[in-house]
Design a protein around this motif. Sequence first.
Motif, PDB file in Angstrom:
ATOM      1  N   SER A 110       0.845  -1.312   0.005  1.00 54.56           N
ATOM      2  CA  SER A 110      -0.049   0.299   0.123  1.00 54.56           C
ATOM      3  C   SER A 110       0.639   0.999  -0.149  1.00 54.56           C
ATOM      4  O   SER A 110       1.893   1.633   0.117  1.00 54.56           O
ATOM      5  CB  SER A 110      -0.996   0.503   1.318  1.00 54.56           C
ATOM      6  OG  SER A 110       0.030  -0.041   2.497  1.00 54.56           O
ATOM      7  N   TRP A 111      -0.107   2.316  -0.238  1.00 57.89           N
ATOM      8  CA  TRP A 111       1.136   3.801  -0.488  1.00 57.89           C
ATOM      9  C   TRP A 111       0.323   4.230   0.898  1.00 57.89           C
ATOM     10  O   TRP A 111      -0.703   4.434   1.046  1.00 57.89           O
ATOM     11  CB  TRP A 111       0.736   4.214  -1.833  1.00 57.89           C
ATOM     12  CG  TRP A 111       1.499   4.055  -2.664  1.00 57.89           C
ATOM     13  CD1 TRP A 111       0.906   2.365  -3.870  1.00 57.89           C
ATOM     14  CD2 TRP A 111       2.518   3.865  -3.476  1.00 57.89           C
ATOM     15  NE1 TRP A 111       1.675   2.441  -4.547  1.00 57.89           N
ATOM     16  CE2 TRP A 111       2.924   3.964  -4.513  1.00 57.89           C
ATOM     17  CE3 TRP A 111       3.674   5.297  -2.266  1.00 57.89           C
ATOM     18  CZ2 TRP A 111       4.224   3.170  -5.225  1.00 57.89           C
ATOM     19  CZ3 TRP A 111       5.341   4.934  -3.057  1.00 57.89           C
ATOM     20  CH2 TRP A 111       5.160   4.258  -4.530  1.00 57.89           C
ATOM     21  N   VAL A 112       1.015   4.940   2.038  1.00 55.99           N
ATOM     22  CA  VAL A 112       0.827   5.936   3.289  1.00 55.99           C
ATOM     23  C   VAL A 112       1.948   6.842   3.378  1.00 55.99           C
ATOM     24  O   VAL A 112       2.864   6.744   3.484  1.00 55.99           O
ATOM     25  CB  VAL A 112       0.913   4.576   4.141  1.00 55.99           C
ATOM     26  CG1 VAL A 112       0.472   3.933   3.923  1.00 55.99           C
ATOM     27  CG2 VAL A 112       2.974   4.347   4.513  1.00 55.99           C
ATOM     28  N   LEU A 113       0.963   7.643   4.140  1.00 55.96           N
ATOM     29  CA  LEU A 113       2.090   8.435   4.609  1.00 55.96           C
ATOM     30  C   LEU A 113       3.018   8.152   5.892  1.00 55.96           C
ATOM     31  O   LEU A 113       2.340   7.101   6.823  1.00 55.96           O
ATOM     32  CB  LEU A 113       1.306   9.802   5.607  1.00 55.96           C
ATOM     33  CG  LEU A 113       0.367  10.261   4.382  1.00 55.96           C
ATOM     34  CD1 LEU A 113      -0.442  11.359   5.050  1.00 55.96           C
ATOM     35  CD2 LEU A 113       1.314  10.958   3.581  1.00 55.96           C
ATOM     36  N   ASP A 115       5.786   7.226   9.118  1.00 58.41           N
ATOM     37  CA  ASP A 115       5.774   7.770  10.574  1.00 58.41           C
ATOM     38  C   ASP A 115       6.607   9.184  10.806  1.00 58.41           C
ATOM     39  O   ASP A 115       7.567   8.695   9.722  1.00 58.41           O
ATOM     40  CB  ASP A 115       4.922   6.793  11.915  1.00 58.41           C
ATOM     41  CG  ASP A 115       5.974   5.680  11.735  1.00 58.41           C
ATOM     42  OD1 ASP A 115       7.794   6.080  10.882  1.00 58.41           O
ATOM     43  OD2 ASP A 115       6.200   5.236  12.087  1.00 58.41           O
ATOM     44  N   LYS A 129       4.528  10.502   0.281  1.00 56.39           N
ATOM     45  CA  LYS A 129       3.499   8.998   0.891  1.00 56.39           C
ATOM     46  C   LYS A 129       4.821   7.921   0.223  1.00 56.39           C
ATOM     47  O   LYS A 129       5.634   8.571  -0.648  1.00 56.39           O
ATOM     48  CB  LYS A 129       2.485   8.500  -0.340  1.00 56.39           C
ATOM     49  CG  LYS A 129       1.026   9.095   0.570  1.00 56.39           C
ATOM     50  CD  LYS A 129      -0.142   8.456  -0.198  1.00 56.39           C
ATOM     51  CE  LYS A 129      -1.292   9.153   0.394  1.00 56.39           C
ATOM     52  NZ  LYS A 129      -2.308   8.108  -0.410  1.00 56.39           N
ATOM     53  N   LYS A 132       4.628   0.450   1.720  1.00 54.69           N
ATOM     54  CA  LYS A 132       4.585   0.005   2.319  1.00 54.69           C
ATOM     55  C   LYS A 132       4.700  -1.179   2.249  1.00 54.69           C
ATOM     56  O   LYS A 132       3.732  -1.848   1.403  1.00 54.69           O
ATOM     57  CB  LYS A 132       3.895   0.535   3.672  1.00 54.69           C
ATOM     58  CG  LYS A 132       3.519  -0.331   4.822  1.00 54.69           C
ATOM     59  CD  LYS A 132       2.783  -0.213   5.330  1.00 54.69           C
ATOM     60  CE  LYS A 132       2.716  -1.065   6.918  1.00 54.69           C
ATOM     61  NZ  LYS A 132       1.128  -0.277   7.446  1.00 54.69           N
ATOM     62  N   GLU A 134       3.698  -5.369   3.513  1.00 56.16           N
ATOM     63  CA  GLU A 134       3.469  -6.292   4.936  1.00 56.16           C
ATOM     64  C   GLU A 134       3.959  -7.774   4.667  1.00 56.16           C
ATOM     65  O   GLU A 134       2.820  -8.219   3.473  1.00 56.16           O
ATOM     66  CB  GLU A 134       2.212  -5.770   5.701  1.00 56.16           C
ATOM     67  CG  GLU A 134       2.358  -4.258   6.283  1.00 56.16           C
ATOM     68  CD  GLU A 134       1.141  -3.912   6.438  1.00 56.16           C
ATOM     69  OE1 GLU A 134       0.227  -3.991   7.695  1.00 56.16           O
ATOM     70  OE2 GLU A 134      -0.147  -3.200   5.420  1.00 56.16           O
ATOM     71  N   TYR A 150       9.243  -0.652   4.191  1.00 56.27           N
ATOM     72  CA  TYR A 150       9.147   1.092   3.859  1.00 56.27           C
ATOM     73  C   TYR A 150      10.119   1.193   2.741  1.00 56.27           C
ATOM     74  O   TYR A 150      11.267   0.861   3.472  1.00 56.27           O
ATOM     75  CB  TYR A 150       8.825   2.431   4.966  1.00 56.27           C
ATOM     76  CG  TYR A 150       7.867   1.730   5.870  1.00 56.27           C
ATOM     77  CD1 TYR A 150       6.488   2.129   5.803  1.00 56.27           C
ATOM     78  CD2 TYR A 150       8.234   0.995   6.751  1.00 56.27           C
ATOM     79  CE1 TYR A 150       5.756   2.476   6.790  1.00 56.27           C
ATOM     80  CE2 TYR A 150       7.120   0.806   8.086  1.00 56.27           C
ATOM     81  CZ  TYR A 150       5.516   1.922   7.741  1.00 56.27           C
ATOM     82  OH  TYR A 150       5.047   1.034   8.612  1.00 56.27           O
TER      83      TYR A 150
END
Length: 242
Positions: A110-113, A115, A129, A132, A134, A150
């Motif tokens: 997935s594409w995430v912002l 941390d 972004k 990510k 998993e 990431y």
Amino acid sequence: MRHAIDHKSPIPLHAQAETLLRQMIAEEDYQNGKTFPNEIELAKVLAISRSTLRQAINKLVFEGLLVRKKRTGTKVAKSVVSSKSNNWLSFSQEMKLRGIEVKNFEMQVSWVLPDEDVVDFFEIKPDRKVLKMEKLRGTPDAPFVYFVSYFHPRVGLTGEEDFSTPLYEMLENEHSVIATLSKEEISAKAADSFIAGKLQIPLHNPVLFRKRFVFDHGERPIEYNLGYYKADSFVYTVESSR
């Protein structure tokens, strides 16, 4: 015995013996508890010295792949996974090298912002972004590790790649990104409800927590990886020389 050492090869005898032993470890008979030939017999068959053979055996005992006991001989260790600190590979490469069959129980991209920790490591803006990945992986019987990776946007991943293949081979072959340096942090943690559910263990059970920071040949960050391992299924070994 079909295994043999090539005495004309430039590869050192102890290294060839180690490779041969790894092949034997992966064989069904030895996986099922068959005892290895004793050192005298095996050294004679391979036409190498006992000290050369013992050097290879000691290394595999140290890695947790073999168990050697007086009067009972040398056998393949029970299915505890071992990882070495001075020879890092992708997980798939590590397990293949050790003859361990791996099953992917879950995989999600997935594409995430990112941390704060990921932002600081990649030195990017927090609103950019990142990809990510998993993975929940283990032996065919049960999962023993949950990975979260990431990747720096510079790598050029799209999310459409085949992440079931060895990661660093894929990065090199498809994106010309070569991972050359890994820095790691190892600690123990109590499993929260999310990790306990993934690894199928009781809440608050201990897990081995490994952070891996991967860089290219220019020491630019490539990957920020988190690994959560079942404590009773994984051994992390450290080998040092002086």
